[in-house]
Design an enzyme around this catalytic site. Structure first.
Site, short mmCIF file in Angstrom:
data_model
loop_
_atom_site.label_atom_id
_atom_site.label_comp_id
_atom_site.label_asym_id
_atom_site.label_seq_id
_atom_site.Cartn_x
_atom_site.Cartn_y
_atom_site.Cartn_z
N LEU A 38 -6.50 5.84 -9.13
CA LEU A 38 -6.92 5.09 -7.94
C LEU A 38 -6.26 3.71 -7.88
O LEU A 38 -5.82 3.18 -8.91
CB LEU A 38 -8.44 4.89 -7.98
N GLY A 40 -6.18 -0.01 -8.20
CA GLY A 40 -7.00 -0.89 -9.05
C GLY A 40 -7.38 -0.28 -10.39
O GLY A 40 -8.09 -0.90 -11.19
N SER A 41 -6.86 0.91 -10.69
CA SER A 41 -7.22 1.56 -11.96
C SER A 41 -6.38 1.03 -13.13
O SER A 41 -6.66 1.37 -14.28
CB SER A 41 -7.08 3.08 -11.85
N GLY A 42 -5.35 0.25 -12.82
CA GLY A 42 -4.55 -0.35 -13.90
C GLY A 42 -3.20 0.30 -14.11
O GLY A 42 -2.55 0.09 -15.15
N LYS A 43 -2.71 1.04 -13.12
CA LYS A 43 -1.42 1.74 -13.25
C LYS A 43 -0.26 0.77 -13.47
O LYS A 43 0.52 0.93 -14.41
CB LYS A 43 -1.12 2.57 -11.99
N SER A 44 -0.15 -0.24 -12.60
CA SER A 44 0.97 -1.17 -12.69
C SER A 44 0.89 -1.99 -13.97
O SER A 44 1.91 -2.27 -14.62
CB SER A 44 0.99 -2.13 -11.49
N SER A 111 -0.38 8.76 -6.22
CA SER A 111 -0.06 10.21 -6.21
C SER A 111 -1.34 11.05 -6.20
O SER A 111 -1.65 11.72 -7.19
CB SER A 111 0.87 10.59 -7.37
N1 LIG Z 1 -4.43 3.61 2.65
C1 LIG Z 1 -4.04 3.26 1.40
N2 LIG Z 1 -4.42 4.01 0.34
C2 LIG Z 1 -4.03 3.64 -0.89
N3 LIG Z 1 -3.25 2.56 -1.18
C3 LIG Z 1 -2.85 1.79 -0.13
C4 LIG Z 1 -3.24 2.10 1.19
N4 LIG Z 1 -2.71 1.16 2.00
C5 LIG Z 1 -2.03 0.30 1.23
N5 LIG Z 1 -2.09 0.67 -0.06
C6 LIG Z 1 -1.34 -0.01 -1.13
O1 LIG Z 1 -0.32 0.90 -1.48
C7 LIG Z 1 -0.30 1.13 -2.87
C8 LIG Z 1 -0.19 2.61 -3.21
O2 LIG Z 1 1.10 3.08 -2.96
P1 LIG Z 1 1.54 4.46 -3.61
O3 LIG Z 1 2.95 4.66 -3.18
O4 LIG Z 1 1.27 4.43 -5.07
O5 LIG Z 1 0.56 5.51 -2.90
S1 LIG Z 1 0.71 7.09 -2.83
O6 LIG Z 1 1.10 7.55 -4.17
O7 LIG Z 1 1.69 7.43 -1.82
O8 LIG Z 1 -0.62 7.59 -2.46
C9 LIG Z 1 -1.59 0.60 -3.42
O9 LIG Z 1 -1.22 -0.02 -4.64
P2 LIG Z 1 -2.07 0.10 -6.00
O10 LIG Z 1 -3.30 -0.73 -5.76
O11 LIG Z 1 -1.15 -0.47 -7.02
O12 LIG Z 1 -2.38 1.55 -6.25
C10 LIG Z 1 -2.08 -0.39 -2.36
O13 LIG Z 1 -1.65 -1.68 -2.68
N1 LIG Z 2 -6.98 -2.32 -19.37
C1 LIG Z 2 -7.47 -3.21 -18.50
N2 LIG Z 2 -8.60 -3.90 -18.80
C2 LIG Z 2 -9.10 -4.80 -17.92
N3 LIG Z 2 -8.56 -5.08 -16.72
C3 LIG Z 2 -7.44 -4.41 -16.37
C4 LIG Z 2 -6.85 -3.45 -17.24
N4 LIG Z 2 -5.75 -2.96 -16.61
C5 LIG Z 2 -5.67 -3.58 -15.43
N5 LIG Z 2 -6.68 -4.47 -15.27
C6 LIG Z 2 -6.91 -5.32 -14.10
O1 LIG Z 2 -7.28 -4.44 -13.02
C7 LIG Z 2 -6.68 -4.87 -11.81
C8 LIG Z 2 -5.86 -3.74 -11.21
O2 LIG Z 2 -4.76 -3.47 -12.04
P1 LIG Z 2 -3.40 -2.91 -11.45
O3 LIG Z 2 -2.49 -2.69 -12.60
O4 LIG Z 2 -2.91 -3.77 -10.34
O5 LIG Z 2 -3.90 -1.49 -10.87
P2 LIG Z 2 -3.17 -0.47 -9.93
O6 LIG Z 2 -1.69 -0.62 -10.13
O7 LIG Z 2 -3.67 0.88 -10.36
O8 LIG Z 2 -3.61 -0.80 -8.53
C9 LIG Z 2 -5.86 -6.11 -12.14
O9 LIG Z 2 -6.62 -7.25 -11.80
C10 LIG Z 2 -5.64 -6.03 -13.64
O10 LIG Z 2 -5.53 -7.29 -14.22
#
Ligand SMILES: Nc1ncnc2c1ncn2[C@@H]1O[C@H](COP(=O)(O)OS(=O)(=O)O)[C@@H](OP(=O)(O)O)[C@H]1O
Ligand SMILES: Nc1ncnc2c1ncn2[C@@H]1O[C@H](COP(=O)(O)OP(=O)(O)O)[C@@H](O)[C@H]1O
Length: 207
Positions: A38, A40-44, A111
């Site tokens: 999801l 915010g799950s910490g992928k990046s 994904s």
């Molecule tokens: N509708 C919607 N749903 C999910 N995410 C959204 C949406 N709109 C914008 N964002 C931003 O786009 C990032 C996800 O892009 P991805 O290319 O990883 O998405 S996907 O794999 O095609 O589903 C995602 O980044 P992460 O938070 O790093 O996951 C968001 O910043």
């Molecule tokens: N292992 C972890 N423990 C605590 N916080 C984390 C951890 N990994 C990521 N975070 C925090 O969670 C938030 C989302 O991380 P991010 O890598 O941006 O997620 P995503 O790429 O899935 O959206 C950021 O504020 C980051 O600092």
């Protein structure tokens, strides 16, 4: 978006320098680490921590982050299911090229659809696609909300937001599950070490 093949009369051209030669040069094996989960799950965070750890060990990595690739190659794609599928397909193909170059390619994208991830897996030789699931509850991702996107989605200002009004299909049988129930559970460095141990154990850190 159609993925029907439109090119005809094309013939594959083999080069005398191959993947094995490049792997010998780099002293590692090319592969794809596919991080799904999801927003915010910490992928990046994991992708960067992993890249940093491997780089400091002399290993050649490259990160393909969904957010970043959508700034360029995939800037014409929306978040509708069909465009997400095309997003994943393109990144899967690019990741395959990086792996063929001998690089440890780290792809971090939501994904959300199993069949799109499985299609990327099918592009790679057996074992070379390592799927990592960020098993983090929606409640924790939403509490983190570093970009304020969940808040906007809850307010109806962003439509089709994964986990809110758009689906996420968890992997059923992936290589690595990184479970996190609270922010103090496991640090990004510890998560990166889990992945490094997997790579080491499966021979990817040597040619
Ligand atoms: N509708 C919607 N749903 C999910 N995410 C959204 C949406 N709109 C914008 N964002 C931003 O786009 C990032 C996800 O892009 P991805 O290319 O990883 O998405 S996907 O794999 O095609 O589903 C995602 O980044 P992460 O938070 O790093 O996951 C968001 O910043
Ligand atoms: N292992 C972890 N423990 C605590 N916080 C984390 C951890 N990994 C990521 N975070 C925090 O969670 C938030 C989302 O991380 P991010 O890598 O941006 O997620 P995503 O790429 O899935 O959206 C950021 O504020 C980051 O600092």
């Amino acid at each position: 978006m159609s993925t029907v093949e439109k090119s005809s009369n094309i013939v594959w051209h083999e080069c005398s320098v191959n993947k094995h030669d490049r792997e010998q040069l780099l002293q590692q094996k090319g592969c794809v680490i596919w991080i799904t989960g999801l927003s915010g799950s910490g992928k990046s965070t994991l992708a960067c921590a992993l890249s940093h750890t491997l780089h400091s060990r002399g290993k050649f990595t490259y990160v393909l982050d969904g957010d970043n690739v959508r700034h360029g190659l995939n800037k014409n794609l929306s978040f509708e299911a069909e465009d997400r599928a095309e997003n994943i397909r393109r990144v899967g193909e690019v990741a395959k090229l990086f792996a063929d170059a001998g690089v440890i390619c780290i792809a971090s994208l939501i994904s959300p659809y199993r069949k799109d991830r499985d299609a990327c897996r099918a592009l790679l030789p057996k074992g070379d696609f390592i799927e990592v699931f960020m098993d983090v509850p929606l409640q924790l991702c939403e509490a983190r909300d570093p970009k304020g996107l969940y808040k906007l989605a809850r307010a109806g200002k962003i439509k089709d937001f994964t986990g809110i009004d758009d689906p996420y299909e968890q992997p059923l049988n992936c290589e690595i599950v990184l479970q996190q129930k609270s922010d103090t559970c496991t640090s990004p460095c510890e998560m990166a070490e889990t992945v490094v141990s997997y790579l080491e154990g499966h021979g990817y850190l040597q040619a």
